[in-house]
Design a protein around this motif. Structure first.
Motif, PDB file in Angstrom:
ATOM      1  N   THR A  49       6.495 -41.232 -14.114  1.00 47.65           N
ATOM      2  CA  THR A  49       6.948 -41.392 -12.561  1.00 47.65           C
ATOM      3  C   THR A  49       5.687 -41.789 -11.542  1.00 47.65           C
ATOM      4  OG1 THR A  49       6.742 -39.223 -12.069  1.00 47.65           O
ATOM      5  CG2 THR A  49       8.765 -39.782 -12.853  1.00 47.65           C
ATOM      6  N   PHE A  50       6.275 -42.260 -10.339  1.00 49.56           N
ATOM      7  CA  PHE A  50       5.331 -42.802  -9.394  1.00 49.56           C
ATOM      8  C   PHE A  50       5.773 -42.328  -8.069  1.00 49.56           C
ATOM      9  CE2 PHE A  50       3.346 -45.468  -6.347  1.00 49.56           C
ATOM     10  CZ  PHE A  50       1.983 -45.390  -6.633  1.00 49.56           C
ATOM     11  N   ASP A  51       5.007 -41.768  -7.298  1.00 45.21           N
ATOM     12  CA  ASP A  51       5.496 -41.366  -5.853  1.00 45.21           C
ATOM     13  C   ASP A  51       4.314 -41.205  -4.964  1.00 45.21           C
ATOM     14  OD1 ASP A  51       4.264 -38.720  -6.173  1.00 45.21           O
ATOM     15  OD2 ASP A  51       6.283 -37.837  -6.834  1.00 45.21           O
ATOM     16  N   GLU A  52       4.458 -41.008  -3.818  1.00 47.93           N
ATOM     17  CA  GLU A  52       3.491 -40.816  -2.628  1.00 47.93           C
ATOM     18  C   GLU A  52       2.484 -39.995  -3.110  1.00 47.93           C
ATOM     19  OE1 GLU A  52       2.828 -40.322   2.038  1.00 47.93           O
ATOM     20  OE2 GLU A  52       4.942 -40.627   1.211  1.00 47.93           O
ATOM     21  N   ASP A  53       2.694 -38.801  -3.623  1.00 45.64           N
ATOM     22  CA  ASP A  53       1.731 -37.806  -4.046  1.00 45.64           C
ATOM     23  C   ASP A  53       0.797 -38.393  -5.028  1.00 45.64           C
ATOM     24  OD1 ASP A  53       2.616 -36.063  -2.185  1.00 45.64           O
ATOM     25  OD2 ASP A  53       4.114 -34.890  -3.763  1.00 45.64           O
ATOM     26  N   ILE A  54       1.348 -38.994  -6.043  1.00 44.93           N
ATOM     27  CA  ILE A  54       0.561 -39.446  -6.956  1.00 44.93           C
ATOM     28  C   ILE A  54      -0.436 -40.624  -6.559  1.00 44.93           C
ATOM     29  CG2 ILE A  54       0.386 -41.059  -9.162  1.00 44.93           C
ATOM     30  CD1 ILE A  54       3.054 -39.521 -10.219  1.00 44.93           C
ATOM     31  N   PHE A  55       0.183 -41.467  -5.543  1.00 46.61           N
ATOM     32  CA  PHE A  55      -0.700 -42.741  -5.103  1.00 46.61           C
ATOM     33  C   PHE A  55      -1.621 -42.066  -4.301  1.00 46.61           C
ATOM     34  CE2 PHE A  55      -1.226 -45.498  -1.388  1.00 46.61           C
ATOM     35  CZ  PHE A  55      -1.647 -46.469  -2.126  1.00 46.61           C
ATOM     36  N   ASN A  56      -1.504 -41.145  -3.432  1.00 51.61           N
ATOM     37  CA  ASN A  56      -2.684 -40.343  -2.566  1.00 51.61           C
ATOM     38  C   ASN A  56      -3.721 -39.745  -3.516  1.00 51.61           C
ATOM     39  OD1 ASN A  56      -1.511 -41.150  -0.035  1.00 51.61           O
ATOM     40  ND2 ASN A  56      -0.276 -39.157  -0.167  1.00 51.61           N
ATOM     41  N   PHE A  57      -3.206 -39.134  -4.551  1.00 50.75           N
ATOM     42  CA  PHE A  57      -4.277 -38.491  -5.343  1.00 50.75           C
ATOM     43  C   PHE A  57      -5.057 -39.578  -6.072  1.00 50.75           C
ATOM     44  CE2 PHE A  57      -5.551 -36.862  -9.729  1.00 50.75           C
ATOM     45  CZ  PHE A  57      -5.971 -35.771  -9.408  1.00 50.75           C
ATOM     46  N   LEU A  58      -4.459 -40.640  -6.640  1.00 51.59           N
ATOM     47  CA  LEU A  58      -5.140 -41.932  -7.081  1.00 51.59           C
ATOM     48  C   LEU A  58      -6.259 -42.425  -5.964  1.00 51.59           C
ATOM     49  CD1 LEU A  58      -2.185 -43.973  -8.813  1.00 51.59           C
ATOM     50  CD2 LEU A  58      -4.125 -42.508  -9.978  1.00 51.59           C
ATOM     51  N   ILE A  59      -5.852 -42.694  -4.856  1.00 48.27           N
ATOM     52  CA  ILE A  59      -6.732 -43.050  -3.867  1.00 48.27           C
ATOM     53  C   ILE A  59      -7.960 -42.063  -3.705  1.00 48.27           C
ATOM     54  CG2 ILE A  59      -7.062 -43.278  -1.443  1.00 48.27           C
ATOM     55  CD1 ILE A  59      -5.488 -45.971  -2.726  1.00 48.27           C
ATOM     56  N   LYS A  60      -7.599 -40.508  -3.630  1.00 43.81           N
ATOM     57  CA  LYS A  60      -8.533 -39.630  -3.221  1.00 43.81           C
ATOM     58  C   LYS A  60      -9.776 -39.655  -4.421  1.00 43.81           C
ATOM     59  CE  LYS A  60      -8.901 -34.747  -2.306  1.00 43.81           C
ATOM     60  NZ  LYS A  60      -8.134 -33.457  -2.477  1.00 43.81           N
ATOM     61  N   HIS A  61      -9.204 -39.656  -5.335  1.00 43.60           N
ATOM     62  CA  HIS A  61     -10.177 -39.401  -6.471  1.00 43.60           C
ATOM     63  C   HIS A  61     -10.407 -40.750  -7.385  1.00 43.60           C
ATOM     64  CE1 HIS A  61      -9.535 -35.170  -6.460  1.00 43.60           C
ATOM     65  NE2 HIS A  61      -8.009 -35.445  -6.332  1.00 43.60           N
ATOM     66  N   ARG A  62     -10.082 -41.913  -6.807  1.00 43.83           N
ATOM     67  CA  ARG A  62     -10.493 -43.159  -7.385  1.00 43.83           C
ATOM     68  C   ARG A  62      -9.942 -43.228  -8.779  1.00 43.83           C
ATOM     69  NH1 ARG A  62     -16.542 -44.041  -5.532  1.00 43.83           N
ATOM     70  NH2 ARG A  62     -16.522 -42.626  -7.340  1.00 43.83           N
ATOM     71  N   PHE A  63      -9.020 -42.754  -9.209  1.00 45.01           N
ATOM     72  CA  PHE A  63      -8.497 -43.101 -10.637  1.00 45.01           C
ATOM     73  C   PHE A  63      -7.429 -44.041 -10.545  1.00 45.01           C
ATOM     74  CE2 PHE A  63      -8.366 -38.078 -11.659  1.00 45.01           C
ATOM     75  CZ  PHE A  63      -9.943 -38.234 -11.758  1.00 45.01           C
ATOM     76  N   ASP A  64      -7.220 -44.628 -11.858  1.00 45.17           N
ATOM     77  CA  ASP A  64      -6.489 -45.771 -12.124  1.00 45.17           C
ATOM     78  C   ASP A  64      -4.955 -45.040 -12.748  1.00 45.17           C
ATOM     79  OD1 ASP A  64      -8.272 -47.616 -11.552  1.00 45.17           O
ATOM     80  OD2 ASP A  64      -9.026 -47.870 -13.584  1.00 45.17           O
ATOM     81  N   LEU A  65      -3.916 -45.784 -12.869  1.00 45.65           N
ATOM     82  CA  LEU A  65      -2.901 -45.201 -13.248  1.00 45.65           C
ATOM     83  C   LEU A  65      -2.454 -45.875 -14.551  1.00 45.65           C
ATOM     84  CD1 LEU A  65       0.037 -43.674 -12.430  1.00 45.65           C
ATOM     85  CD2 LEU A  65       0.744 -45.954 -11.455  1.00 45.65           C
ATOM     86  N   SER A  66      -1.483 -45.022 -15.340  1.00 48.43           N
ATOM     87  CA  SER A  66      -1.143 -45.466 -16.713  1.00 48.43           C
ATOM     88  C   SER A  66       0.208 -44.558 -16.680  1.00 48.43           C
ATOM     89  CB  SER A  66      -1.736 -44.751 -17.803  1.00 48.43           C
ATOM     90  OG  SER A  66      -1.418 -45.028 -19.134  1.00 48.43           O
ATOM     91  N   ILE A  67       1.324 -45.583 -16.760  1.00 44.04           N
ATOM     92  CA  ILE A  67       2.727 -45.229 -16.413  1.00 44.04           C
ATOM     93  C   ILE A  67       3.606 -45.998 -17.202  1.00 44.04           C
ATOM     94  CG2 ILE A  67       3.103 -47.114 -14.683  1.00 44.04           C
ATOM     95  CD1 ILE A  67       4.651 -45.198 -12.983  1.00 44.04           C
ATOM     96  N   HIS A  68       4.782 -45.236 -17.566  1.00 44.61           N
ATOM     97  CA  HIS A  68       5.736 -45.972 -18.620  1.00 44.61           C
ATOM     98  C   HIS A  68       5.921 -47.356 -18.222  1.00 44.61           C
ATOM     99  CE1 HIS A  68       9.319 -46.181 -20.861  1.00 44.61           C
ATOM    100  NE2 HIS A  68       8.748 -45.503 -21.946  1.00 44.61           N
ATOM    101  N   HIS A  69       6.387 -47.943 -19.022  1.00 46.11           N
ATOM    102  CA  HIS A  69       6.580 -49.356 -18.737  1.00 46.11           C
ATOM    103  C   HIS A  69       7.949 -49.494 -17.937  1.00 46.11           C
ATOM    104  CE1 HIS A  69       9.934 -50.069 -21.802  1.00 46.11           C
ATOM    105  NE2 HIS A  69       8.854 -49.249 -22.714  1.00 46.11           N
TER     106      HIS A  69
END
Length: 78
Positions: free
Chosen positions: A13-33
């Motif tokens: 799943t993807f939501d604002e919390d995940i997005f903010n976490f990615l930004i904060k930690h400079r991580f990339d995203l792996s998500i179900h197609h």
């Protein structure tokens, strides 16, 4: 935090919390197609976040995702 290599968050799943976490930690995203959209790819790329998707075993779906601009696709084989 020193970035030694690319790190991805794995989620279906993807939501604002995940997005903010990615930004904060400079991580990339792996998500179900099933969750990948052009808007999601554009949002992530605008923020220098790469996106990968899993598990895609259909060549037509792979081609569609590639056309959208996905960075990586995980597969069991085609």
């Amino acid at each position: 935090m020193l970035k030694i290599c690319n790190i991805q968050i794995l989620t279906d799943t993807f939501d604002e919390d995940i997005f903010n976490f990615l930004i904060k930690h400079r991580f990339d995203l792996s998500i179900h197609h099933s969750q990948v959209t052009k808007d999601l790819i554009n949002l992530l790329h605008k923020n220098d976040i790469k996106i990968s998707t899993w598990t895609v075993n259909d060549k037509v779906l792979m081609e569609s995702l590639a056309k959208l601009g996905i960075d990586y696709i995980t597969t069991d084989g085609i």
